[in-house]
Design a protein around this motif. Structure first.
Motif, PDB file in Angstrom:
ATOM      1  N   ALA A   1       0.842  -1.203   0.000  1.00  0.00           N
ATOM      2  CA  ALA A   1       0.000   0.000   0.000  1.00  0.00           C
ATOM      3  C   ALA A   1       0.875   1.250   0.000  1.00  0.00           C
ATOM      4  N   LEU A   2       2.000   1.199   0.695  1.00  0.00           N
ATOM      5  CA  LEU A   2       2.917   2.333   0.745  1.00  0.00           C
ATOM      6  C   LEU A   2       3.521   2.601  -0.639  1.00  0.00           C
ATOM      7  N   VAL A   3       3.792   1.550  -1.400  1.00  0.00           N
ATOM      8  CA  VAL A   3       4.302   1.727  -2.767  1.00  0.00           C
ATOM      9  C   VAL A   3       3.250   2.435  -3.619  1.00  0.00           C
TER      10      VAL A   3
ATOM     11  N   ILE B   1      -5.157   6.112  -0.575  1.00  0.00           N
ATOM     12  CA  ILE B   1      -5.532   5.442  -1.820  1.00  0.00           C
ATOM     13  C   ILE B   1      -4.886   4.062  -1.891  1.00  0.00           C
ATOM     14  N   GLY B   2      -3.633   3.966  -1.469  1.00  0.00           N
ATOM     15  CA  GLY B   2      -2.956   2.670  -1.456  1.00  0.00           C
ATOM     16  C   GLY B   2      -3.604   1.689  -0.489  1.00  0.00           C
TER      17      GLY B   2
ATOM     18  N   ALA C   1      -6.728   0.310  -2.058  1.00  0.00           N
ATOM     19  CA  ALA C   1      -6.448  -0.707  -3.072  1.00  0.00           C
ATOM     20  C   ALA C   1      -6.133  -2.062  -2.438  1.00  0.00           C
ATOM     21  N   TRP C   2      -5.494  -2.040  -1.270  1.00  0.00           N
ATOM     22  CA  TRP C   2      -5.116  -3.280  -0.594  1.00  0.00           C
ATOM     23  C   TRP C   2      -6.093  -3.661   0.525  1.00  0.00           C
ATOM     24  N   ARG C   3      -7.247  -2.990   0.567  1.00  0.00           N
ATOM     25  CA  ARG C   3      -8.322  -3.294   1.527  1.00  0.00           C
ATOM     26  C   ARG C   3      -7.858  -3.182   2.973  1.00  0.00           C
ATOM     27  N   LEU C   4      -7.149  -2.101   3.292  1.00  0.00           N
ATOM     28  CA  LEU C   4      -6.683  -1.857   4.651  1.00  0.00           C
ATOM     29  C   LEU C   4      -7.486  -0.721   5.264  1.00  0.00           C
ATOM     30  N   LEU C   5      -7.757  -0.830   6.547  1.00  0.00           N
ATOM     31  CA  LEU C   5      -8.489   0.213   7.259  1.00  0.00           C
ATOM     32  C   LEU C   5      -7.737   0.555   8.535  1.00  0.00           C
ATOM     33  N   LEU C   6      -7.608   1.847   8.793  1.00  0.00           N
ATOM     34  CA  LEU C   6      -6.899   2.345   9.964  1.00  0.00           C
ATOM     35  C   LEU C   6      -7.902   2.949  10.938  1.00  0.00           C
TER      36      LEU C   6
END
Length: 162
Positions: free
Chosen positions: A24-26, A94-95, A98-103
């Motif tokens: 996601a960072l990329v 946005i990353g 795309a990788w379905r991460l939630l903070l």
């Protein structure tokens, strides 16, 4: 319509792994490059309107146009602003989307401005130490990185949409 396998709360979602977070960072790095290009263009326009450009293109010297502490501070503000605004507004960059991460915080509540700022200050340190702050997650049962611990936040993996 909920099945027994569908998570019903943030705490039931699986914790995101290091690989997904770095991927996601990329993606976010690509967005940041675009934002920095726009920032550089706007900064050059502003500099030319206010003080005039002192570039020397014949000598391939553009440092007077796009260097100095004020320009660099603006670039840092653009990068931090992207992350803080994304985390605060949606809990995702946005990353991350795309990788379905939630903070969120451990209770599943949106992060405060303070938590976002702490995370934005700590995450570059995690990366600058050769990624040690990210890889620290492999040593912990809760998979928390340095910036998760500093900001009292968690990154969870969202289920796939059907």
């Amino acid at each position: 319509m909920s099945t027994s396998n569908t998570p019903t709360s943030f705490s039931q979602l699986p914790v995101a792994g290091v690989g997904r977070r770095l991927a996601a960072l990329v993606y976010d790095a690509l967005i940041i490059m675009g934002l920095l290009m726009v920032y550089g263009f706007v900064a050059m326009l502003a500099a030319s309107a206010v003080v005039g450009l002192n570039c020397q293109p014949d000598q391939m010297d553009y440092n007077p146009c796009v260097s100095g502490p004020l320009f660099q501070l603006g670039a840092v503000a653009v990068i931090a602003g992207y992350f803080v605004w994304s985390w605060r507004a949606a809990g995702q960059t946005i990353g991350m989307r795309a990788w379905r991460l939630l903070l969120a915080n451990p209770e599943g509540v949106q992060l405060s401005w303070r938590q976002c700022a702490l995370r934005a200050l700590t995450a570059p340190v995690s990366l600058a130490c050769l990624g040690l702050g990210y890889f620290w997650a492999w040593t912990r049962a809760d998979r928390a990185s340095w910036h998760d611990l500093a900001s009292d936040s968690e990154v969870r993996l969202l289920p796939k949409k059907k």
